[in-house]
Design a protein around this motif. Structure first.
Motif, PDB file in Angstrom:
ATOM      1  N   HIS A  76       9.970   4.295   4.337  1.00  0.00           N
ATOM      2  CA  HIS A  76      10.730   3.710   3.660  1.00  0.00           C
ATOM      3  C   HIS A  76      11.130   2.416   3.940  1.00  0.00           C
ATOM      4  O   HIS A  76      11.568   1.728   3.491  1.00  0.00           O
ATOM      5  CB  HIS A  76      11.373   5.049   3.510  1.00  0.00           C
ATOM      6  CG  HIS A  76      11.519   5.708   2.375  1.00  0.00           C
ATOM      7  ND1 HIS A  76      11.240   6.284   3.030  1.00  0.00           N
ATOM      8  CD2 HIS A  76      11.754   6.028   1.095  1.00  0.00           C
ATOM      9  CE1 HIS A  76      10.984   8.302   2.428  1.00  0.00           C
ATOM     10  NE2 HIS A  76      11.648   7.060   1.539  1.00  0.00           N
TER      11      HIS A  76
ATOM     12  N   TYR B 257      12.731   0.866   1.430  1.00  0.00           N
ATOM     13  CA  TYR B 257      12.672   1.308   0.033  1.00  0.00           C
ATOM     14  C   TYR B 257      13.587   2.771  -0.454  1.00  0.00           C
ATOM     15  O   TYR B 257      13.793   3.065   0.045  1.00  0.00           O
ATOM     16  CB  TYR B 257      11.240   1.863  -0.714  1.00  0.00           C
ATOM     17  CG  TYR B 257      11.797   2.862  -2.567  1.00  0.00           C
ATOM     18  CD1 TYR B 257      11.379   2.611  -3.563  1.00  0.00           C
ATOM     19  CD2 TYR B 257      11.358   4.353  -2.300  1.00  0.00           C
ATOM     20  CE1 TYR B 257      11.721   3.140  -4.625  1.00  0.00           C
ATOM     21  CE2 TYR B 257      11.143   5.265  -3.163  1.00  0.00           C
ATOM     22  CZ  TYR B 257      11.368   4.195  -4.251  1.00  0.00           C
ATOM     23  OH  TYR B 257      11.412   4.987  -5.325  1.00  0.00           O
TER      24      TYR B 257
ATOM     25  N   GLN C  23      14.531   5.945  -1.550  1.00  0.00           N
ATOM     26  CA  GLN C  23      14.730   6.554  -3.004  1.00  0.00           C
ATOM     27  C   GLN C  23      15.186   7.183  -3.560  1.00  0.00           C
ATOM     28  O   GLN C  23      15.735   7.876  -3.000  1.00  0.00           O
ATOM     29  CB  GLN C  23      13.574   7.569  -2.074  1.00  0.00           C
ATOM     30  CG  GLN C  23      12.883   8.537  -2.797  1.00  0.00           C
ATOM     31  CD  GLN C  23      11.800   9.307  -2.068  1.00  0.00           C
ATOM     32  OE1 GLN C  23      11.868   9.059  -1.029  1.00  0.00           O
ATOM     33  NE2 GLN C  23      11.240  10.427  -2.791  1.00  0.00           N
TER      34      GLN C  23
ATOM     35  N   TRP D 160       6.064   4.212   1.559  1.00  0.00           N
ATOM     36  CA  TRP D 160       7.408   4.294   0.190  1.00  0.00           C
ATOM     37  C   TRP D 160       7.346   2.138   0.161  1.00  0.00           C
ATOM     38  O   TRP D 160       7.500   1.703  -0.911  1.00  0.00           O
ATOM     39  CB  TRP D 160       8.574   4.898   0.020  1.00  0.00           C
ATOM     40  CG  TRP D 160       8.164   6.476  -0.135  1.00  0.00           C
ATOM     41  CD1 TRP D 160       8.065   7.019   0.797  1.00  0.00           C
ATOM     42  CD2 TRP D 160       8.254   7.158  -1.227  1.00  0.00           C
ATOM     43  NE1 TRP D 160       7.660   8.182   0.082  1.00  0.00           N
ATOM     44  CE2 TRP D 160       8.075   8.444  -0.892  1.00  0.00           C
ATOM     45  CE3 TRP D 160       8.281   6.025  -2.848  1.00  0.00           C
ATOM     46  CZ2 TRP D 160       7.745   9.530  -2.233  1.00  0.00           C
ATOM     47  CZ3 TRP D 160       7.510   7.148  -3.780  1.00  0.00           C
ATOM     48  CH2 TRP D 160       7.426   8.165  -3.469  1.00  0.00           C
TER      49      TRP D 160
ATOM     50  N   GLU E 123       6.536   0.778  -3.234  1.00  0.00           N
ATOM     51  CA  GLU E 123       6.416   2.151  -4.000  1.00  0.00           C
ATOM     52  C   GLU E 123       5.322   1.155  -4.627  1.00  0.00           C
ATOM     53  O   GLU E 123       4.762   1.047  -5.002  1.00  0.00           O
ATOM     54  CB  GLU E 123       7.291   2.268  -4.860  1.00  0.00           C
ATOM     55  CG  GLU E 123       8.929   3.256  -5.612  1.00  0.00           C
ATOM     56  CD  GLU E 123       8.405   3.914  -6.288  1.00  0.00           C
ATOM     57  OE1 GLU E 123       8.250   4.425  -7.519  1.00  0.00           O
ATOM     58  OE2 GLU E 123       9.418   2.662  -7.191  1.00  0.00           O
TER      59      GLU E 123
END
Length: 246
Positions: free
Chosen positions: A64, A83, A85, A42, A13
């Protein structure tokens, strides 16, 4: 951060602007993200050290998950920043990681992730894992079991030979140590016997003076050693050691 010995950052993030990770400081030499097109990044890998070369493995990266090969004096290692989510099903990112690790099985890998899940395996604040934590734990245990099963038989045999040689060396050292200890104990026992015998002889007056006087003729023309003999009653012609002629 470079002054503090930090060479690489694995970030989840990151702050973004215009679809790019930013505000990472002036020490950030290389910033790598894996988004495609207008996707929001991300995850990111940031290289700070000038002694590390970073190669982006784009075929394994996504918005991600970022996969980067790092090279330097330490050799080569692949780092993964991922990451998970929270609005996505956890299996989506775990399956992606599974696929990625299956492609990198012959490489050294370091994984950094924001799982959005908890487990006592990586957090001291909880005692029980939540659903995401359990899924990741099971996945990693399965992966490590697969890796262990891939050890070549030849390598296992070589390891066995080296372990056997080390065990033999240890056994030899133990035997030598035991033999040395036995010799020292025997030496101490003999010395104790000698001291006991000398003490007994001294108590009976059977031990001569340890340091005799120099052999210098005195006015009487007698050997100084005669005085010692007389003190023990051993001079000829003096029965029972009764006196010595002056």
């Amino acid at each position: 951060m470079v002054g503090e010995g930090i060479d690489v950052l694995l970030i989840a993030e990151p702050y973004t602007h215009g679809g790019r990770a930013c505000a990472l400081g002036s020490f950030s030499r290389v910033v790598i993200t894996g988004q495609k097109g207008d996707e929001t990044p991300w995850a990111a890998v940031v290289v700070l050290s000038p002694n590390i070369t970073a190669t982006h493995l784009r075929q394994y990266s996504s918005a991600h998950c970022v996969c980067v090969e790092l090279s330097g004096a330490f050799g080569s290692v692949v780092v993964i920043s991922q990451y998970h989510q929270f609005s996505h099903e956890p299996e989506v990112h775990i399956d992606y990681l599974d696929h990625l690790l299956s492609r990198l099985r012959s490489r050294r890998v370091i994984i950094g992730m924001d799982l959005n899940g908890t487990s006592p395996q990586w957090s001291s604040r909880v005692q029980v894992a939540d659903e995401r934590g359990l899924l990741l734990k099971e996945d990693l245990v399965h992966y490590m079991a697969l890796e262990a099963s891939k050890i070549p038989k030849m390598a296992a045999k070589q390891v066995g030979v080296r372990v056997s040689a080390l065990q033999n060396l240890v056994s030899s050292l133990v035997a030598e140590n035991s033999a040395l200890k036995a010799r020292l104990e025997e030496k101490e026992r003999v010395e104790e016997q000698l001291w006991a015998r000398m003490s007994e002889m001294c108590s009976r007056g059977e031990v001569a003076v340890s340091q005799r006087e120099p052999l210098v003729q005195t006015g009487g023309g007698k050997d100084p050693g005669e005085k010692e003999l007389c003190s023990r009653g051993e001079r000829k012609g003096h029965e029972g050691g009764k006196g010595c002629p002056e």
